[in-house]
Design a protein around this motif. Structure first.
Motif, PDB file in Angstrom:
ATOM      1  N   ARG A 195       0.845  -1.203   0.000  1.00 11.46           N
ATOM      2  CA  ARG A 195       0.000   0.000   0.000  1.00 11.46           C
ATOM      3  C   ARG A 195       0.873   1.244   0.000  1.00 11.46           C
ATOM      4  NH1 ARG A 195      -3.913  -1.587   5.092  1.00 11.46           N
ATOM      5  NH2 ARG A 195      -3.348  -3.790   4.998  1.00 11.46           N
ATOM      6  N   GLY A 196       0.806   1.992  -1.074  1.00  6.68           N
ATOM      7  CA  GLY A 196       1.474   3.286  -1.137  1.00  6.68           C
ATOM      8  C   GLY A 196       2.967   3.228  -0.865  1.00  6.68           C
ATOM      9  N   VAL A 197       3.654   2.336  -1.558  1.00  6.80           N
ATOM     10  CA  VAL A 197       5.090   2.199  -1.327  1.00  6.80           C
ATOM     11  C   VAL A 197       5.885   3.021  -2.339  1.00  6.80           C
ATOM     12  CG1 VAL A 197       7.015   0.596  -1.210  1.00  6.80           C
ATOM     13  CG2 VAL A 197       4.755  -0.116  -0.434  1.00  6.80           C
ATOM     14  N   SER A 198       6.796   3.825  -1.835  1.00  3.19           N
ATOM     15  CA  SER A 198       7.750   4.525  -2.694  1.00  3.19           C
ATOM     16  C   SER A 198       9.151   4.110  -2.295  1.00  3.19           C
ATOM     17  CB  SER A 198       7.600   6.044  -2.539  1.00  3.19           C
ATOM     18  OG  SER A 198       6.295   6.435  -2.907  1.00  3.19           O
ATOM     19  N   LEU A 199      10.011   4.037  -3.294  1.00  4.99           N
ATOM     20  CA  LEU A 199      11.347   3.495  -3.032  1.00  4.99           C
ATOM     21  C   LEU A 199      12.258   3.964  -4.154  1.00  4.99           C
ATOM     22  CD1 LEU A 199      12.689   0.954  -1.300  1.00  4.99           C
ATOM     23  CD2 LEU A 199      12.397  -0.202  -3.467  1.00  4.99           C
ATOM     24  N   LYS A 200      13.475   4.384  -3.796  1.00  6.60           N
ATOM     25  CA  LYS A 200      14.407   4.836  -4.840  1.00  6.60           C
ATOM     26  C   LYS A 200      15.684   4.021  -4.768  1.00  6.60           C
ATOM     27  CE  LYS A 200      13.080   9.674  -5.212  1.00  6.60           C
ATOM     28  NZ  LYS A 200      13.137  10.840  -4.319  1.00  6.60           N
ATOM     29  N   LEU A 201      16.085   3.470  -5.897  1.00  3.80           N
ATOM     30  CA  LEU A 201      17.354   2.754  -5.949  1.00  3.80           C
ATOM     31  C   LEU A 201      18.364   3.633  -6.677  1.00  3.80           C
ATOM     32  CD1 LEU A 201      16.038  -0.798  -6.872  1.00  3.80           C
ATOM     33  CD2 LEU A 201      16.462   0.187  -4.611  1.00  3.80           C
ATOM     34  N   GLU A 202      19.409   4.020  -5.968  1.00  4.50           N
ATOM     35  CA  GLU A 202      20.397   4.944  -6.521  1.00  4.50           C
ATOM     36  C   GLU A 202      21.616   4.170  -7.017  1.00  4.50           C
ATOM     37  OE1 GLU A 202      19.840   8.172  -6.601  1.00  4.50           O
ATOM     38  OE2 GLU A 202      18.239   8.476  -5.117  1.00  4.50           O
ATOM     39  N   ALA A 203      22.217   4.687  -8.060  1.00 11.15           N
ATOM     40  CA  ALA A 203      23.436   4.057  -8.571  1.00 11.15           C
ATOM     41  C   ALA A 203      24.498   4.049  -7.477  1.00 11.15           C
ATOM     42  CB  ALA A 203      23.938   4.825  -9.792  1.00 11.15           C
ATOM     43  N   GLY A 204      25.186   2.932  -7.366  1.00 12.79           N
ATOM     44  CA  GLY A 204      26.276   2.848  -6.399  1.00 12.79           C
ATOM     45  C   GLY A 204      25.832   2.694  -4.958  1.00 12.79           C
ATOM     46  N   GLU A 205      24.528   2.448  -4.763  1.00  7.47           N
ATOM     47  CA  GLU A 205      24.044   2.296  -3.395  1.00  7.47           C
ATOM     48  C   GLU A 205      23.363   0.944  -3.221  1.00  7.47           C
ATOM     49  OE1 GLU A 205      22.028   5.519  -0.709  1.00  7.47           O
ATOM     50  OE2 GLU A 205      20.422   4.408  -1.691  1.00  7.47           O
ATOM     51  N   ALA A 206      23.606   0.304  -2.084  1.00  3.58           N
ATOM     52  CA  ALA A 206      22.892  -0.934  -1.764  1.00  3.58           C
ATOM     53  C   ALA A 206      21.779  -0.600  -0.784  1.00  3.58           C
ATOM     54  CB  ALA A 206      23.839  -1.961  -1.168  1.00  3.58           C
ATOM     55  N   HIS A 207      20.578  -0.935  -1.197  1.00  7.28           N
ATOM     56  CA  HIS A 207      19.384  -0.558  -0.456  1.00  7.28           C
ATOM     57  C   HIS A 207      18.752  -1.837   0.090  1.00  7.28           C
ATOM     58  CE1 HIS A 207      15.975   2.583  -0.370  1.00  7.28           C
ATOM     59  NE2 HIS A 207      15.621   1.606   0.431  1.00  7.28           N
ATOM     60  N   ALA A 208      18.522  -1.886   1.377  1.00  5.32           N
ATOM     61  CA  ALA A 208      17.918  -3.088   1.954  1.00  5.32           C
ATOM     62  C   ALA A 208      16.419  -2.912   2.102  1.00  5.32           C
ATOM     63  CB  ALA A 208      18.540  -3.371   3.313  1.00  5.32           C
TER      64      ALA A 208
END
Ligand SMILES: Nc1ncnc2c1ncn2[C@@H]1O[C@H](COP(=O)(O)OP(=O)(O)OP(=O)(O)O)[C@@H](O)[C@H]1O
Ligand SMILES: [Mg+2]
Lengths: 496, 314
Positions: A20-33
């Motif tokens: 429900r209403g999820v926003s998420l950004k994956l940036e270059a060079g970053e590991a996102h858990a």
């Protein structure tokens, strides 16, 4: 700008609101858990990013502009490589063929370039420290090896975004370290990484940022540097957690399981040990050391070439799971999808499957007894489900694992063998499962536990048996079992 | 859920065809025709009962009609040799069970695919039938039995009793659960302590014995034991089972659905014959139904499979 992002995404399956209403950004060079309890919606999010599911509402943004992924192929073209939670190899194809499925390199004459495939696979395997024959068929690979092949498959693409849904669940320390080495190198080259794991230390080692989901809703986004593992647990479960390894000391009773010089040629050799009532004995070792093969033979899945197994002083008929079960043995197998569950069958029928005789009234199955058995264990293991009559295949991975546990615990075995019992289970429930195992042992059950998670081994076991290349090389009592002593035995540096 | 939806569809289709035939086809809606058409499905119905178990367990048995033929041949041969019919009948059942046991052994002990095995024994058993009886027809069978078999209540009662028994066995007992589990995921069934090979073996044995039972009904009904009795019936049996909603991949299906499909196929055939449809067209329509029956339910399964495999990648 984010390489890949989700903006206000929601997704439902029938009445189940997975996101429900999820926003998420994956940036270059970053590991996102991505953190969250079983059923929080992590895999659903992965499948939206990889084009398997379409979001009901919200958008996927690729380099800032909205895209629609019609299927996994679209996502792949956009540079998204995915390791799914459950391996999906073609069993009849070789490892190389699996890795290059659908995008085999061609020679100048348009034929499949087998040499190039073999060479690339060799390089990938060397980087990951995998010692598998690339020409071997995928059928029969252990779940850990399958996962390693999936990892190699994802890494073999020049991905801009690497998504990994519990890639480490079946791996032991060494393989995880190697995987992280490769992933860190990719990240430094500018790859964006999304990483899911229920082992929090891994999140803290690999990632810079973490998004936490609870029941499909995003509850927090933090920089890893700003929080502690306890903070993360609190965000996931909404409360403080009790001890993860609530081990009680039992009083070892008489020998419940005796394994005598068990041998399967080329797989394991001369394995002997005993497990007493009231004891938890861990079987540690690296992936491929033969632990799973030993417990399979004990339970009668495979036939041994020499040696025997005694349960409660009576020798077991070899190669018969039925006889093993009648003697009081239970095995929670490592591969829940292939061995543990019938995906099409409902939750309650799966739980009853190992105890059909126990849910009978006269010659007929009692639906009520079947339901009650499942209900009881669903509550005890905090299973997240809509209806017990739903097919088990729609549950999240961790919840499927709970059903396998329920299926075997419901039999009240005298000797319980568990192969990676908490694979894919969230921290809260993990503590619960550990408490349960400890209680069962104190109550007189003999527990033999195969686990690749060293903290679990050290936290739960009264004794640790270590295997290396098919042999039992060390037996360490609880007091002298440390990370160092177990690992040095597992890597063959010491011999007992 | 879906199984139930499919069953309802078959039921609606069955009622629809019956209404259409009753209104539009002369000579359909009277007791003697209806009892004749039901009687005519007896052998298919009997064999479909055990075939349902076999296909739910993700195997197949294409040799049932040949087993039926072999059992007929044995019956005729022993009758000619002067044996009493009360002795011959159990011998026939044994012969059928033995045929099934051979299939079962080849499949479970040697691990051969049942499709290949039973195509082989399909030819083998029929060939043996000709070896035993040649092309003669043994017709001087005891009138007590031949008249019994043509009295609708007897064969239909047999189907009803065995049908109820089979339905209970498949849907309400541990054995039934085990058969479904074997068909859906054989490895998980084995890990659950289910004796996969033993169960499969006995399913084939039961299938063979049931084919022999069908051969008795067949022989007495037509008062003629011949080596070519029941040629081609295996296709009708498999078609009925699949049309009844049993998945060719195993693991799904229901016995009531199968029995309705048996009747549906019988009604269609009977109505078309009465409507004086040319034989070629008749074959075409039955062929079409066979194809549809194989395709339709499994198209659904295929769709579902693609759909779920997409969702289950994680
Ligand atoms: N195909 C489906 N049909 C119905 N419900 C589904 C389906 N896929 C997922 N769900 C439900 O959506 C919810 C989220 O599932 P998801 O697999 O995303 O959880 P997860 O966070 O990955 O959990 P885990 O840690 O156990 O892997 C669960 O309640 C699950 O039962
Ligand atoms: Mg998941």
């Amino acid at each position: 700008m984010a390489v890949l992002a989700l903006s206000d995404v929601s997704k439902s399956f029938g009445a189940v609101r997975a996101l429900r209403g999820v926003s998420l950004k994956l940036e270059a060079g970053e590991a996102h858990a991505l953190a969250g309890e079983n059923g929080a919606g992590k895999s659903t999010l992965v499948k939206i990013l990889s084009g398997v599911h379409r979001p009901d509402t919200g958008q996927i943004l690729l380099n800032g502009s909205p895209v629609t992924f019609g299927g996994p192929a679209d996502a792949r073209h956009a540079g998204v490589a995915v390791i799914y939670q459950e391996p999906t190899l073609f069993p009849d194809l070789s490892i190389v063929e699996n890795i290059f499925m659908g995008r085999q390199p061609r020679t100048r004459f348009g034929r499949i370039d087998r040499a190039a495939m073999a060479e690339q696979t060799g390089r990938l395997f060397a980087g990951l420290g995998v010692e598998l024959d690339p020409e071997q068929a995928a059928r029969g690979l252990s779940i850990a090896d399958q996962q390693l092949v999936e990892i190699a498959k994802a890494l073999s693409r020049d991905a801009k975004v690497l998504i990994m849904d519990e890639p480490t669940a079946a791996l032991s320390g060494n393989e995880v370290a190697r995987l992280f080495g490769v992933v860190k190198a990719l990240r430094e080259q500018g790859c964006a990484v999304l990483f899911i794991s229920h082992r929090l230390d891994e999140i803290f080692e690999l990632c810079q940022r973490v998004t936490t989901l609870r029941d499909g809703t995003p509850v927090a986004e933090d920089l890893i540097a700003d929080i502690t593992p306890d903070d993360l647990v609190r965000r996931m479960v909404g409360r403080d957690l009790d001890a993860l390894y609530p081990k009680q000391d039992g009083v070892p009773g008489e020998v419940a399981l005796e394994v005598h010089r068990l041998t399967r040629e080329g797989v394991f050799t001369d394995v002997s040990f005993r497990v007493r009532r009231g004891e938890i004995v861990a079987l540690a070792g690296l992936v491929g050391a033969g632990r799973t093969e030993v417990v399979r033979a004990i339970f009668g899945i495979d036939r041994q070439d020499a040696g025997w197994v005694e349960v409660g002083g009576r020798r077991l008929r070899p190669a018969s799971p039925t006889a093993a079960m009648a003697a009081g043995l239970a095995l929670v197998p490592e591969d829940r999808r292939q061995q543990g569950l019938v995906m099409d069958l409902s939750i309650d029928r799966n739980i009853a499957l190992a105890g059909l005789a126990e849910v009978r009234r006269g010659p007929l199955i009692s639906r009520a007894a079947e339901h009650a058995r499942a209900q009881d264990w669903a509550v005890r293991l905090r299973l997240k489900f809509a209806r017990l009559s739903d097919p088990v295949g729609v549950l999240s991975g961790g919840n499927q694992q709970k059903v396998v546990l329920a299926k075997w615990l419901a039999r009240k075995p005298s000797v319980l063998i568990v192969d990676e019992p908490t694979r894919g289970i969230d921290v809260g429930t993990k503590a619960e499962v550990h408490r349960l195992l400890s209680e069962l042992a104190v109550g007189g059950m003999a527990v033999l536990m195969v686990s690749s998670e060293l903290p679990e081994v050290l936290g739960m076991a009264d004794r640790v048996l270590v295997m290396h290349e098919g042999r039992l090389v060390a037996e360490l009592p609880r007091a002298s079992a440390t990370e160092e002593s177990v690992m040095s035995a597992a890597t063959g540096r010491t011999a007992a | 859920m879906l199984v139930r939806r499919w069953e309802s569809l078959i039921l609606v289709l069955l009622v629809g065809v019956c209404v259409w035939a009753a209104l539009g086809v002369d000579g359909f809606a009277n007791t003697s025709n209806v009892s004749f058409l039901l009687l005519d499905t007896t052998e298919i119905a009997l064999m479909a009962l055990t075939m349902t178990f076999v296909i739910v367990a993700a195997e197949i048995d294409l040799s049932v009609a040949s087993t039926l033929g072999l059992s007929c041949a044995v019956l005729g041969w022993l009758w000619n040799a002067g044996l009493g019919i009360e002795l011959i009948m159990p011998i026939c059942l044994l012969v059928g069970a033995l045929c099934g046991a051979i299939n079962g052994l080849l499949v479970t002990r040697l691990g051969l695919p049942s499709l290949a095995v039973t195509i082989g024994t399909f030819a083998l058993y029929r060939g043996l039938a000709y070896v035993i009886l040649g092309d003669q027809a043994v017709a001087d069978l005891p009138a007590a039995y031949t008249s019994l078999a043509t009295r609708p209540l007897v064969p239909l009662g047999l189907v009803a009793v065995l049908g109820v028994g089979a339905a209970v066995l498949l849907h309400a007992t541990g054995l039934g659960r085990a058969v479904f589990a074997i068909g859906a995921n054989q490895e998980a069934a084995f890990f659950s302590g289910i004796r996969v090979k033993r169960i499969k073996f006995w399913l084939f044995v039961a299938g063979g014995a049931m084919a022999a039972l069908a051969s008795l009904v067949f022989t007495f009904r037509y008062a003629s034991a011949r080596a070519d009795n029941g040629v081609g019936l295996e296709l009708a049996v498999v078609a009925a089972v699949l049309l009844g909603g049993v998945s060719i991949f195993g693991g799904r299906g229901s016995l009531p659905g199968v029995l309705m499909a048996v009747v549906l196929l019988g009604v269609v055939r009977n109505a078309l014959i009465l409507a004086d449809v040319a034989n070629e067209v008749l074959n075409f329509v039955t062929g079409l139904l066979l194809v549809a029956s194989v395709l339709a339910p499994n198209l659904g399964a295929l769709w579902r499979r693609r759909f779920t495999s997409q969702q289950e990648v994680s």
